[in-house]
Design a protein around this motif. Sequence first.
Motif, PDB file in Angstrom:
ATOM      1  N   PHE A 168       0.849  -1.184   0.000  1.00  0.00           N
ATOM      2  CA  PHE A 168       0.000   0.000   0.000  1.00  0.00           C
ATOM      3  C   PHE A 168       0.885   1.234   0.000  1.00  0.00           C
ATOM      4  N   THR A 169       0.416   2.292  -0.624  1.00  0.00           N
ATOM      5  CA  THR A 169       1.168   3.544  -0.627  1.00  0.00           C
ATOM      6  C   THR A 169       0.433   4.662   0.108  1.00  0.00           C
ATOM      7  N   ALA A 170      -0.887   4.574   0.189  1.00  0.00           N
ATOM      8  CA  ALA A 170      -1.676   5.579   0.912  1.00  0.00           C
ATOM      9  C   ALA A 170      -2.076   5.078   2.288  1.00  0.00           C
ATOM     10  N   VAL A 171      -2.563   3.850   2.358  1.00  0.00           N
ATOM     11  CA  VAL A 171      -3.022   3.273   3.623  1.00  0.00           C
ATOM     12  C   VAL A 171      -1.818   2.671   4.342  1.00  0.00           C
ATOM     13  N   GLN A 172      -1.098   3.494   5.070  1.00  0.00           N
ATOM     14  CA  GLN A 172       0.136   3.031   5.695  1.00  0.00           C
ATOM     15  C   GLN A 172      -0.108   2.078   6.867  1.00  0.00           C
ATOM     16  N   THR A 173      -1.317   2.057   7.409  1.00  0.00           N
ATOM     17  CA  THR A 173      -1.624   1.054   8.435  1.00  0.00           C
ATOM     18  C   THR A 173      -1.479  -0.346   7.856  1.00  0.00           C
ATOM     19  N   GLY A 174      -2.095  -0.558   6.699  1.00  0.00           N
ATOM     20  CA  GLY A 174      -1.968  -1.847   6.036  1.00  0.00           C
ATOM     21  C   GLY A 174      -0.548  -2.118   5.606  1.00  0.00           C
ATOM     22  N   ASN A 175       0.141  -1.084   5.151  1.00  0.00           N
ATOM     23  CA  ASN A 175       1.518  -1.260   4.701  1.00  0.00           C
ATOM     24  C   ASN A 175       2.444  -1.645   5.846  1.00  0.00           C
TER      25      ASN A 175
ATOM     26  N   ALA B 132      11.243  -5.099   1.259  1.00  0.00           N
ATOM     27  CA  ALA B 132      11.848  -3.958   0.561  1.00  0.00           C
ATOM     28  C   ALA B 132      10.772  -3.014   0.050  1.00  0.00           C
ATOM     29  N   ALA B 133       9.746  -3.556  -0.614  1.00  0.00           N
ATOM     30  CA  ALA B 133       8.679  -2.714  -1.154  1.00  0.00           C
ATOM     31  C   ALA B 133       7.938  -1.990  -0.042  1.00  0.00           C
ATOM     32  N   ALA B 134       7.608  -2.719   1.037  1.00  0.00           N
ATOM     33  CA  ALA B 134       6.899  -2.106   2.152  1.00  0.00           C
ATOM     34  C   ALA B 134       7.759  -1.039   2.825  1.00  0.00           C
ATOM     35  N   GLY B 135       9.048  -1.331   2.968  1.00  0.00           N
ATOM     36  CA  GLY B 135       9.949  -0.367   3.593  1.00  0.00           C
ATOM     37  C   GLY B 135      10.128   0.883   2.754  1.00  0.00           C
ATOM     38  N   VAL B 136      10.239   0.716   1.438  1.00  0.00           N
ATOM     39  CA  VAL B 136      10.372   1.861   0.541  1.00  0.00           C
ATOM     40  C   VAL B 136       9.105   2.713   0.579  1.00  0.00           C
ATOM     41  N   SER B 137       7.952   2.053   0.607  1.00  0.00           N
ATOM     42  CA  SER B 137       6.692   2.787   0.682  1.00  0.00           C
ATOM     43  C   SER B 137       6.614   3.607   1.964  1.00  0.00           C
ATOM     44  N   PHE B 138       6.972   3.003   3.071  1.00  0.00           N
ATOM     45  CA  PHE B 138       6.933   3.712   4.352  1.00  0.00           C
ATOM     46  C   PHE B 138       7.903   4.888   4.347  1.00  0.00           C
ATOM     47  N   ALA B 139       9.104   4.678   3.812  1.00  0.00           N
ATOM     48  CA  ALA B 139      10.092   5.754   3.767  1.00  0.00           C
ATOM     49  C   ALA B 139       9.624   6.887   2.859  1.00  0.00           C
ATOM     50  N   GLY B 140       9.087   6.518   1.681  1.00  0.00           N
ATOM     51  CA  GLY B 140       8.604   7.543   0.767  1.00  0.00           C
ATOM     52  C   GLY B 140       7.460   8.349   1.359  1.00  0.00           C
ATOM     53  N   PHE B 141       6.551   7.656   2.024  1.00  0.00           N
ATOM     54  CA  PHE B 141       5.433   8.330   2.676  1.00  0.00           C
ATOM     55  C   PHE B 141       5.934   9.291   3.748  1.00  0.00           C
TER      56      PHE B 141
END
Length: 238
Positions: free
Chosen positions: A35-42, A59-68
């Motif tokens: 997820f990129t918007a719903v960071q709870t799910g991410n 990696a994908a989840a971590g990158v999403s969290f960092a980008g957010f």
Amino acid sequence: MKPRAGVGLTTIMVVLTVTTGVIEAVSFLVLGPVFTAVQTGNLLFLSFALTGAAGLSPAAAGVSFAGFTIGAVLGSRFESIVDARGRRWFPPALIGEALLLGLGGVVAWRTGLDAPGASADGPHYAVVALVAGAMGVRNVTTLRVRVADLPTTVSTRALTALLGGLPLLSDTRIGSGATNEGRRLASVGAMFTGGLLGAWLLHEEVRPAAVLLVPAVLVLLLGTTFWAGPGPRTSEPG
């Protein structure tokens, strides 16, 4: 200067909620599962992935969290500076978000990472980071606007309030009335509609990069249209 509450602002927030559904369809079905918007799910995906759960990428989840996180920090800083100068921060924030979404779509298109069988590599994570960054900006923007029951990136609270405000329940601690219930219903319906639209476009074999550009264009139009509007009638201090 923050936008003045009213039908126009409420409509914008509903449209933004629709775009969230489209964005998450691409994020989960193509770029992820992430997820990129719903960071709870991410964050849950990240925790599951760190234990070795099959089909999830830390990696994908971590990158999403960092980008957010970066998007939220930079968005907050930018909007605070603009607000301190007595200028309207809402339209440029929407335009900045749209540019990040558009850049993510362009990177996906040019690198072909959205083609069938494409592997997760640098460009893949770049798109995840850009889209998540845009959603970080989005969350700061909607938090500052403070339109009740329309946070644009989650619908759980709106759904809970909608159910709690039903005539048979009538929870006195939850605001009721046609306006409140209308916003809550719009929030839930818009999220579902956006997800349905995004998934349908992908099912019809529309390139994911093109699907991602749909919300980018919509948000850009919202930002430019609102900015072109007369300031004194659309904004107030704060």
